[in-house]
Design an enzyme around this catalytic site. Structure first.
Site, PDB file in Angstrom:
ATOM      1  N   SER A 219      12.104   6.810 -11.972  1.00 50.49           N
ATOM      2  CA  SER A 219      11.246   7.892 -11.853  1.00 50.49           C
ATOM      3  C   SER A 219      11.293   8.131 -10.485  1.00 50.49           C
ATOM      4  CB  SER A 219       9.731   7.547 -12.261  1.00 50.49           C
ATOM      5  OG  SER A 219       9.622   6.919 -13.384  1.00 50.49           O
TER       6      SER A 219
ATOM      7  N   HIS B 284      -9.007  10.747  -7.192  1.00 49.36           N
ATOM      8  CA  HIS B 284      -7.710  10.307  -6.541  1.00 49.36           C
ATOM      9  C   HIS B 284      -7.714   9.881  -5.267  1.00 49.36           C
ATOM     10  CE1 HIS B 284      -4.903  11.996 -10.015  1.00 49.36           C
ATOM     11  NE2 HIS B 284      -6.157  11.484 -10.527  1.00 49.36           N
TER      12      HIS B 284
ATOM     13  N   GLU C 107      -1.752   4.695  -4.580  1.00 48.71           N
ATOM     14  CA  GLU C 107      -2.395   5.717  -5.336  1.00 48.71           C
ATOM     15  C   GLU C 107      -3.524   5.031  -6.235  1.00 48.71           C
ATOM     16  OE1 GLU C 107      -1.331   9.921  -7.545  1.00 48.71           O
ATOM     17  OE2 GLU C 107      -1.417   8.106  -8.656  1.00 48.71           O
TER      18      GLU C 107
HETATM   19  P1  0O2 Z   1       2.020   9.043 -13.951  1.00 50.35           P
HETATM   20  O1  0O2 Z   1       3.148   8.384 -14.927  1.00 50.35           O
HETATM   21  O2  0O2 Z   1       0.806   9.146 -14.481  1.00 50.35           O
HETATM   22  O3  0O2 Z   1       2.109   8.456 -12.368  1.00 50.35           O
HETATM   23  P2  0O2 Z   1       2.500  14.556  -6.838  1.00 50.35           P
HETATM   24  O4  0O2 Z   1       3.072  15.345  -7.935  1.00 50.35           O
HETATM   25  O5  0O2 Z   1       2.030  13.174  -7.548  1.00 50.35           O
HETATM   26  O6  0O2 Z   1       3.205  14.365  -5.729  1.00 50.35           O
HETATM   27  P3  0O2 Z   1      -0.060  15.885  -7.165  1.00 50.35           P
HETATM   28  O7  0O2 Z   1       0.431  16.767  -8.295  1.00 50.35           O
HETATM   29  O8  0O2 Z   1      -1.022  16.576  -6.169  1.00 50.35           O
HETATM   30  O9  0O2 Z   1       1.116  15.133  -6.377  1.00 50.35           O
HETATM   31  O10 0O2 Z   1      -0.540  14.654  -7.724  1.00 50.35           O
HETATM   32  P4  0O2 Z   1      -2.293  14.760  -8.545  1.00 50.35           P
HETATM   33  O11 0O2 Z   1      -2.168  15.791  -9.581  1.00 50.35           O
HETATM   34  O12 0O2 Z   1      -3.068  14.528  -7.606  1.00 50.35           O
HETATM   35  O13 0O2 Z   1      -1.907  13.465  -9.546  1.00 50.35           O
HETATM   36  C1  0O2 Z   1      -0.737  13.011 -10.106  1.00 50.35           C
HETATM   37  C2  0O2 Z   1      -1.095  12.215 -11.185  1.00 50.35           C
HETATM   38  O14 0O2 Z   1      -2.550  12.685 -11.755  1.00 50.35           O
HETATM   39  C3  0O2 Z   1      -0.221  12.397 -12.592  1.00 50.35           C
HETATM   40  O15 0O2 Z   1       0.773  11.361 -12.122  1.00 50.35           O
HETATM   41  C4  0O2 Z   1      -1.002  11.555 -13.779  1.00 50.35           C
HETATM   42  O16 0O2 Z   1      -1.315  10.414 -13.634  1.00 50.35           O
HETATM   43  C5  0O2 Z   1      -2.506  12.424 -13.181  1.00 50.35           C
HETATM   44  N1  0O2 Z   1      -2.579  13.729 -13.603  1.00 50.35           N
HETATM   45  C6  0O2 Z   1      -2.842  14.799 -12.950  1.00 50.35           C
HETATM   46  N2  0O2 Z   1      -3.093  16.060 -13.808  1.00 50.35           N
HETATM   47  C7  0O2 Z   1      -3.051  15.686 -14.954  1.00 50.35           C
HETATM   48  C8  0O2 Z   1      -3.234  16.256 -16.433  1.00 50.35           C
HETATM   49  O17 0O2 Z   1      -3.263  17.400 -16.537  1.00 50.35           O
HETATM   50  N3  0O2 Z   1      -3.261  15.079 -17.530  1.00 50.35           N
HETATM   51  C9  0O2 Z   1      -3.091  13.802 -17.344  1.00 50.35           C
HETATM   52  N4  0O2 Z   1      -3.195  13.294 -18.275  1.00 50.35           N
HETATM   53  N5  0O2 Z   1      -3.012  13.296 -16.235  1.00 50.35           N
HETATM   54  C10 0O2 Z   1      -3.086  14.104 -15.170  1.00 50.35           C
HETATM   55  P5  0O2 Z   1       2.376  11.618 -12.695  1.00 50.35           P
HETATM   56  O18 0O2 Z   1       3.148  11.568 -11.439  1.00 50.35           O
HETATM   57  O19 0O2 Z   1       2.122  12.947 -13.485  1.00 50.35           O
HETATM   58  O20 0O2 Z   1       2.527  10.448 -13.945  1.00 50.35           O
END
Ligand code: 0O2
Length: 230
Positions: A81, A152, A171
């Site tokens: 990842s 977050h 995080e």
């Molecule tokens: P994993 O496997 O859970 O770690 P980034 O893309 O991380 O650089 P971003 O987009 O600003 O930055 O991050 P965000 O949205 O603050 O946080 C990302 C994480 O929040 C995701 O991690 C998910 O764990 C969770 N998340 C955000 N949006 C959603 C959603 O709509 N549904 C669900 N179920 N979880 C969400 P990853 O990296 O996607 O995966």
């Protein structure tokens, strides 16, 4: 061939690297060690936060006869990842670039009983004088378009190694049991290889998130009433 390709090849076909002689073996051992040290740093940072959360939870229990935290889970982003995310961001792949550019290599998910508990935990983490908040997003006050709710925080955490003090970002996702229930199912539905999420299904999922949020607020109200906290 970049260091990372060399590393991946080494992991997949170690005998081939060994056969290439001393120089190749030494280079592989060096890159491998860099990855192991990086992994150790992030695992240690997770431990620092986890220990502090456990202390907060038990202290809260002594003061108020109940625990705010229901569960703590943690994970290290897999190397696949990490590589995929660096590629997606067009950043050359190396342990150094992963460290500089990815803030979610170490992740902790805290599930709380009530919405108010989330803010207590977030406040405690943010106030610690040796923790630095790098990013903060309140997806409870401003849910994501999907309906996702959670608080977050990305915190730079000090890690005391034998020879030096260093920092690693962690995080931390803080949410209620109800928010976690929705996020887990929604994640599973979305990332199933065969899944076809139509706009209608997205809308339905969003409605589920809203109903769950209403229930969370109602449970919070009941808790406040019972405990004369109005
Ligand atoms: P994993 O496997 O859970 O770690 P980034 O893309 O991380 O650089 P971003 O987009 O600003 O930055 O991050 P965000 O949205 O603050 O946080 C990302 C994480 O929040 C995701 O991690 C998910 O764990 C969770 N998340 C955000 N949006 C959603 C959603 O709509 N549904 C669900 N179920 N979880 C969400 P990853 O990296 O996607 O995966």
């Amino acid at each position: 061939m970049t260091d990372i390709d060399f590393y991946i090849e080494g992991i997949q076909q170690l005998p081939a690297i060994i056969e290439r002689g001393d120089e190749a073996r030494e280079k592989f051992a060096e890159i491998f060690m860099e990855f192991v040290q990086l992994q150790h740093l992030y695992e240690s940072a997770i431990e620092v936060v986890r220990t502090y959360l456990n202390i907060l939870d038990s202290e809260f229990n002594i003061k108020f006869q109940r625990n705010p935290i229901h569960n703590i889970e943690s994970r290290l982003k897999s190397s696949d990842s990490i590589i995929e995310k660096l590629r997606r961001k067009n950043i050359p792949i190396s342990p150094e670039n992963a460290r500089k550019n990815l803030l979610d290599i170490a992740g902790i998910r805290v599930t709380c009983y009530y919405i108010s508990d989330i803010y207590v935990i977030a406040e405690m983490l943010s106030q610690r004088d040796d923790f630095t908040v790098i990013k903060q997003k309140d997806y409870i006050k401003s849910p994501k378009p999907s309906g996702y709710r959670s608080y977050h925080l990305i915190i730079n955490v000090p890690v005391y190694l034998a020879a030096k003090k260093t920092f690693a970002p962690v995080e931390i996702q803080i949410r209620t049991i109800a928010m976690d229930f929705w996020a887990s199912l929604e994640h599973q539905l979305k990332y199933k290889p065969s899944s076809a999420i139509t706009p209608e299904i997205s809308e339905e999922l969003k409605q589920c998130a809203e109903r769950i949020s209403e229930t969370d607020l109602q449970m919070q109200k009941i808790y406040m009433q019972i405990n004369d906290l109005d």
